[in-house]
Scaffold this motif. Structure first.
Motif, PDB file in Angstrom:
ATOM      1  N   ALA A 258       0.837  -1.205   0.000  1.00 56.51           N
ATOM      2  CA  ALA A 258       0.000   0.000   0.000  1.00 56.51           C
ATOM      3  C   ALA A 258       0.868   1.249   0.000  1.00 56.51           C
ATOM      4  O   ALA A 258       0.613   2.208  -0.744  1.00 56.51           O
ATOM      5  N   GLU A 259       1.923   1.258   0.816  1.00 56.72           N
ATOM      6  CA  GLU A 259       2.835   2.395   0.856  1.00 56.72           C
ATOM      7  C   GLU A 259       3.471   2.600  -0.504  1.00 56.72           C
ATOM      8  O   GLU A 259       3.617   3.735  -0.967  1.00 56.72           O
ATOM      9  N   ARG A 260       3.817   1.512  -1.158  1.00 53.79           N
ATOM     10  CA  ARG A 260       4.532   1.600  -2.434  1.00 53.79           C
ATOM     11  C   ARG A 260       3.657   2.185  -3.530  1.00 53.79           C
ATOM     12  O   ARG A 260       4.117   3.048  -4.298  1.00 53.79           O
ATOM     13  N   ILE A 261       2.400   1.755  -3.623  1.00 54.53           N
ATOM     14  CA  ILE A 261       1.558   2.271  -4.706  1.00 54.53           C
ATOM     15  C   ILE A 261       1.260   3.753  -4.501  1.00 54.53           C
ATOM     16  O   ILE A 261       1.203   4.525  -5.461  1.00 54.53           O
TER      17      ILE A 261
ATOM     18  N   ILE B 177       4.054   9.484 -17.255  1.00 55.72           N
ATOM     19  CA  ILE B 177       3.288   8.814 -16.200  1.00 55.72           C
ATOM     20  C   ILE B 177       3.176   7.316 -16.471  1.00 55.72           C
ATOM     21  O   ILE B 177       3.462   6.480 -15.601  1.00 55.72           O
ATOM     22  N   ASN B 178       2.760   6.971 -17.673  1.00 60.87           N
ATOM     23  CA  ASN B 178       2.535   5.566 -18.001  1.00 60.87           C
ATOM     24  C   ASN B 178       3.830   4.768 -17.955  1.00 60.87           C
ATOM     25  O   ASN B 178       3.859   3.624 -17.473  1.00 60.87           O
ATOM     26  N   SER B 179       4.917   5.362 -18.417  1.00 57.14           N
ATOM     27  CA  SER B 179       6.207   4.665 -18.408  1.00 57.14           C
ATOM     28  C   SER B 179       6.629   4.330 -16.985  1.00 57.14           C
ATOM     29  O   SER B 179       7.058   3.209 -16.687  1.00 57.14           O
TER      30      SER B 179
ATOM     31  N   GLY C  91       5.579  -1.965 -12.343  1.00 57.93           N
ATOM     32  CA  GLY C  91       4.660  -3.093 -12.328  1.00 57.93           C
ATOM     33  C   GLY C  91       3.197  -2.737 -12.188  1.00 57.93           C
ATOM     34  O   GLY C  91       2.364  -3.606 -11.923  1.00 57.93           O
ATOM     35  N   TYR C  92       2.872  -1.461 -12.386  1.00 54.74           N
ATOM     36  CA  TYR C  92       1.489  -1.007 -12.244  1.00 54.74           C
ATOM     37  C   TYR C  92       0.879  -0.698 -13.604  1.00 54.74           C
ATOM     38  O   TYR C  92       1.577  -0.610 -14.619  1.00 54.74           O
ATOM     39  N   SER C  93      -0.438  -0.490 -13.595  1.00 58.65           N
ATOM     40  CA  SER C  93      -1.145  -0.094 -14.812  1.00 58.65           C
ATOM     41  C   SER C  93      -1.851   1.225 -14.568  1.00 58.65           C
ATOM     42  O   SER C  93      -2.091   1.628 -13.433  1.00 58.65           O
ATOM     43  N   VAL C  94      -2.194   1.908 -15.664  1.00 56.16           N
ATOM     44  CA  VAL C  94      -2.882   3.194 -15.596  1.00 56.16           C
ATOM     45  C   VAL C  94      -4.275   3.029 -16.199  1.00 56.16           C
ATOM     46  O   VAL C  94      -4.423   2.480 -17.296  1.00 56.16           O
TER      47      VAL C  94
ATOM     48  N   ASN D 181      -3.286   1.536 -10.905  1.00 54.55           N
ATOM     49  CA  ASN D 181      -3.797   0.271 -10.368  1.00 54.55           C
ATOM     50  C   ASN D 181      -2.669  -0.711 -10.102  1.00 54.55           C
ATOM     51  O   ASN D 181      -1.711  -0.804 -10.877  1.00 54.55           O
ATOM     52  N   GLN D 182      -2.850  -1.480  -9.042  1.00 52.09           N
ATOM     53  CA  GLN D 182      -1.865  -2.493  -8.672  1.00 52.09           C
ATOM     54  C   GLN D 182      -1.825  -3.614  -9.703  1.00 52.09           C
ATOM     55  O   GLN D 182      -0.770  -4.180  -9.969  1.00 52.09           O
ATOM     56  N   GLY D 183      -2.962  -3.927 -10.265  1.00 56.67           N
ATOM     57  CA  GLY D 183      -3.046  -5.023 -11.231  1.00 56.67           C
ATOM     58  C   GLY D 183      -3.560  -4.540 -12.566  1.00 56.67           C
ATOM     59  O   GLY D 183      -2.988  -3.669 -13.216  1.00 56.67           O
ATOM     60  N   SER D 184      -4.693  -5.071 -12.977  1.00 52.05           N
ATOM     61  CA  SER D 184      -5.289  -4.723 -14.261  1.00 52.05           C
ATOM     62  C   SER D 184      -5.825  -3.295 -14.255  1.00 52.05           C
ATOM     63  O   SER D 184      -6.290  -2.807 -13.225  1.00 52.05           O
ATOM     64  N   PRO D 185      -5.801  -2.630 -15.411  1.00 51.96           N
ATOM     65  CA  PRO D 185      -6.411  -1.302 -15.504  1.00 51.96           C
ATOM     66  C   PRO D 185      -7.928  -1.361 -15.643  1.00 51.96           C
ATOM     67  O   PRO D 185      -8.597  -0.333 -15.630  1.00 51.96           O
ATOM     68  N   GLU D 186      -8.467  -2.555 -15.732  1.00 53.49           N
ATOM     69  CA  GLU D 186      -9.913  -2.706 -15.928  1.00 53.49           C
ATOM     70  C   GLU D 186     -10.667  -2.374 -14.644  1.00 53.49           C
ATOM     71  O   GLU D 186     -10.137  -2.502 -13.540  1.00 53.49           O
ATOM     72  N   PHE D 187     -11.921  -1.977 -14.823  1.00 53.42           N
ATOM     73  CA  PHE D 187     -12.721  -1.559 -13.672  1.00 53.42           C
ATOM     74  C   PHE D 187     -14.194  -1.851 -13.920  1.00 53.42           C
ATOM     75  O   PHE D 187     -14.600  -2.205 -15.024  1.00 53.42           O
TER      76      PHE D 187
END
Length: 269
Positions: A140-143, A171-173, A179-182, A226-232
């Motif tokens: 959580a701290e990392r994200i 930002i995206n790079s 290891g995150y997604s936007v 997002n920590q994982g998928s960019p989907e919502f």
């Protein structure tokens, strides 16, 4: 046709996307918008001074409403397209548009985005911060930390006569390198004379693409990481709250910026 019109016409003739002149704020408008932004920042400072484990998100909403109205402002989200509260409170796996509730209690380990938007004398401002509640997990701290880095890198990439895509690429790079997604479909927006103005600000487009950053433009830099998928998905019951599709953590920090001849000014930092 003045010098700016000639420059804009030249850019259009070269296939560039430029803002309509109506999106370029006048010095008088900028001064009034800055006053709104100062109140918006003060509201977030007020939340920062009082947020704690054990309080409900409804209490945050009351803090925002009371402070804003006591200082002559109006919370912009309240009744906006039916939104029922004065602020968005988005916890852990909520990407954005969380609705404050007396049943939602902050606990140690939570991360929460508090998104404040203010109308003062008819002028709009918008910014958000991430808060960590008590002892949070390393993930959580990392994200939260990487999201802050993404916004700062996006800000650094913003240059007068550059492109919105330069911000997005930075930002995206950085998000992907960590290891995150936007989130792609939800982004930033113009701001100042209305709550949401053109342009839509994407954070996944290529460098050198999208609208040219012309002095006088005002918009938000607010990537949702997002920590994982960019989907919502959107809550079917309230039609507002946006959750990560895979239940992973999400973080967002929002700056409101003004493009100037000599650089970029953050109005709500």
């Amino acid at each position: 046709m003045d010098k700016l019109d000639i420059k804009l016409w030249t850019l259009v003739s070269k296939g560039q996307i430029v803002p309509d002149r109506s999106l370029l704020k006048t010095p008088e408008q900028i001064e009034m918008i800055k006053k709104s932004a100062a109140l918006n920042t003060a509201v977030l400072d007020h939340v920062a001074a009082h947020i704690h484990a054990g309080m409900s998100t409804a209490e945050i909403d009351k803090l925002v409403y009371d402070f804003t109205t006591e200082h002559g402002g109006i919370p912009a989200p309240l009744n906006y397209e039916g939104f029922p509260k004065s602020v968005c409170t988005s916890i852990n796996n909520v990407i954005c548009h969380g609705i404050p509730s007396e049943h939602e209690i902050l606990i140690d380990g939570d991360i929460i985005n508090v998104d404040v938007s203010t109308i003062l004398n008819g002028y709009f401002s918008d910014a958000s911060r991430m808060f960590t509640i008590g002892e949070v997990s390393p993930e959580a701290e990392r994200i939260v930390r990487v999201t802050k880095e993404c916004v700062e890198l996006g800000l650094k990439a913003a240059k007068p006569w550059g492109h919105l895509g330069d911000i997005a690429y930075a930002i995206n790079s950085h998000a992907q390198e960590n290891g995150y997604s936007v989130v792609e479909e939800i982004g930033g927006h113009g701001i100042g004379l209305e709550f949401h103005e053109e342009p839509f600000v994407s954070y996944v487009t290529p460098k050198g693409s999208e609208m040219v950053l012309v002095p006088g433009m005002m918009f938000t830099i607010e990537p949702m990481i997002n920590q994982g998928s960019p989907e919502f998905y959107v809550d079917e019951d309230n039609g507002w709250t946006v959750y990560t599709d895979d239940d992973g953590l999400s973080a967002q920090i929002e700056y409101m910026v003004l493009i100037k001849e000599d650089g970029v000014e953050v109005l709500t930092k």
